[in-house]
Motif scaffolding. Structure first.
Motif: not given
Lengths: 428, 428
Positions: B3-8, B10-12, B64, B108, B110, B119
């Motif tokens: 999966d190449l998206k950042p963790v749900r 969260m931001r690149d 978290y 952070f 959730y 998040r």
């Protein structure tokens, strides 16, 4: 009463420490921007899968892992390179090559804490992707040396030790070490500083499938120029190595050394440098502090298969990581840290409670002009206020004496020159 | 393929986004330093105990959390204030008061992700501890307004809405609402933007132990000055409130409004502001974007019992948090984001491979002078190189033509003026 210490292996930054960190980050950022690298960042939390993808390393065991409430397996990043590879791969089509990016990223690793090793640190990462020639290595290393100079370190204090995994592989081929043992031998070389010569010798022999004379590996460590390497390799009697490829590797190294001519006093060829990470494939390098206890400050190299490993197109990269813990220690030891107590431009003494309204309007005015300004809220003797002002390295003190304020004036005392004058409030 | 998206949630940050973030952080830092606040930071990972210590909030559920390999219960921080309280408490004896600190910290949480809620986000925190008078509130709010102006926002676009929990408590006392119901009523007021008036009315009534006429609470929301509040409170027939204390609270609010005179167009009294966090005890405030969909940009207030809660000495503080997500959205909408593509000072075209050694020495020289410099490594037609140079907004192009290089010269083209001249290499 709660535990008031930070979590083990992690750092509180009180203002005194924080100013040093900010100063260091500012230096890193400035060098990166001068070389026209662009900033990026990725989430500190990544999918565990991504971080574990690079096999052959002990990083996976050291990850802080957890699940979110949807059961996703996540972890705090231990290094930045997997996230970089993910970001490049996911926008591969729209990026113009070469990509030149930098970041200053906090990374977490659960390991034994020692002086130079915390469980978190900040790492400056600089990478070029999409440039196959050693020009990429040259640019990255020039930038790295410039950062060292900028931090006040000299060529006597630090060296960039350069090696080539390709040439080491060629040597191992010549010595008839089977390919599957190359990686274990290199990982042993990487740890050689932590053991005696005989232990090291033994450990390499133990890795090998049968008795092989490994003396040439040790001889290799003593070679200091591409020319010496070339002669040394031709002297080894073996035919199992593709000579034209080897020539190309040596030629690359030679070219790199030439490009690095402006900083050659910082550069050393040293084949005992291989780097601990499995993804390097070509030139590798490490910055070493030479005085007192030798310490690795930064390191990096060429990686060519990382993006493919996570499912991307083949794209070769060169980069380094440079942590904040060791360098801050060294800069402290070498007295290279700057004066961190900031100079206050204006220190306002309201003198009486009823002058506070005026004091706040002056605060607003002066700060808008970019002046660092402080109001003394303690309402004590003028002598004590002035004592604090000079202890805090103020330039000017503004005193709101009732008589002057009644005439829309304040007294401005120049603590450096030692004189004072009345100033109309609107002229401040 | 991974999966190449950042963790749900969260931001690149690709370079385009990262430059905006850096610019925003630079503005925050500059304002903080002008007001003579000192930077600090704490570990992103804290002991779970510390973060859960402030009861009455839903933050604990949104943490978290995880364990390290020694079984410690840890969590990623959701806000900075508990860590600040821990740091102050642990060095209480050696700190000189008031403490004026700021930080820009990633936090952070959730939770459900929406446009303005991720998040993770970065939060600018500014705090004064150890100053009991409203001077602390005044300084913090002046600084906050200055930051809004610096970001290009006007008094028509944003308002700092100020309220006082003390006065609200006094009102609830006058209405005979028992103390244990004050907190639930305030938490309901905090959420009033998310419901209709009748739902809100109903929800407050539901919280109360018996039928109470709560109309005065709604009337209170319409009051716009300390004088109006004073009149309003005296008009309520009840004796269960200590009048001298109430007078003090109103006097404080009045004083604060006076101190904020330089920025009064940004200031609004609004008793519907109470803030969601349980630890506030006095003046509270929120910055609201007024145009289009109203959004909270930042908020804070006076907290007086936080340090005691974690086992420290009583020490009163005032502070605010200001996140990066909402403000970046608003600045984008209002076209207040700056030009982010940096100007390159020098663009070196080596022209031939053999000039690379010279190109790298020029790169080293120019970057050391603080010039932003780029080498074109593509070896294509001059026309295409020049096209890229002007697309990248370069000032000067340095071309290494063979004839000139042979005479230790280069051609420097001024892309802005459009002229070119030969320059001796040593004169660059």
């Amino acid at each position: 009463m709660l535990d008031l210490k930070p979590v083990r292996g992690m750092r509180d930054f009180y203002p005194a420490q924080m100013r040093f960190r900010q100063w260091l980050f500012d230096q890193w950022r400035e060098v990166s921007e001068n070389f026209n690298f662009l900033p990026y960042d990725a989430p500190l939390v990544e999918n565990l899968d991504l971080l574990k993808r690079k096999a052959g390393e002990d990083i996976a065991e050291q990850l802080y892992t957890f699940q979110d409430k949807s059961g996703r397996d996540l972890a705090l990043r231990a290094e930045m390179t997997p996230s970089l590879a993910r970001m490049i791969t996911s926008r591969f089509e729209s990026l113009s090559m070469p990509v030149k990016w930098y970041t200053i990223a906090q990374c977490f690793r659960y390991e034994r804490t020692t002086k130079g090793r915390k469980r978190e640190h900040y790492q400056w990462n600089v990478d070029i992707l999409g440039e196959d020639s050693v020009s990429a290595e040259a640019e990255i290393i020039l930038l790295l040396v410039q950062s060292l100079k900028k931090l006040g370190l000299s060529a006597e204090q630090v060296k960039v030790k350069i090696s080539s995994r390709n040439i080491l592989e060629a040597l191992m081929n010549k010595l008839d070490i089977p390919p599957e043992f190359h990686q274990p031998v290199m990982m042993t070389i990487d740890k050689k500083d932590k053991m005696s010569e005989s232990e090291f010798d033994q450990l390499i022999s133990d890795k090998l499938p049968r008795k092989i004379d490994i003396q040439p590996i040790f001889d290799m460590f003593k070679l200091g120029s591409p020319q010496e390497i070339s002669r040394f390799m031709s002297g080894l009697k073996s035919s199992c190595c593709k000579q034209d490829q080897l020539d190309k590797y040596i030629e690359d190294l030679d070219q790199l050394i030439q490009y690095l001519n402006p900083v050659d006093d910082f550069i050393q060829i040293d084949f005992s440098i291989v780097r601990g990470l499995a993804y390097y494939t070509g030139i590798v390098f490490e910055v070493y502090y030479q005085q007192g206890k030798a310490r690795a400050i930064a390191g990096g190299g060429r990686y060519s298969q990382l993006l493919e490993k996570i499912g991307g197109k083949p794209l070769s990269g060169v980069g380094f990581g440079f942590g904040d813990v060791v360098i801050l220690d060294i800069l402290k030891e070498t007295s290279n840290l700057p004066q961190v107590h900031p100079q206050i431009d204006y220190y306002i003494i309201p003198f009486e409670q009823k002058n506070l309204k005026l004091a706040f309007s002056l605060l607003d005015k002066l700060t808008q002009q970019g002046k660092r300004t402080e109001i003394d809220l303690k309402f004590r003797s003028l002598r004590n206020s002035l004592k604090d002002a000079s202890r805090d390295r103020c330039n000017f003190v503004i005193i709101l004496f009732p008589n002057e304020v009644a005439q829309n004036q304040v007294v401005v005392k120049d603590l450096i020159k030692g004189d004072e004058r009345k100033v109309n409030i609107r002229d401040l």
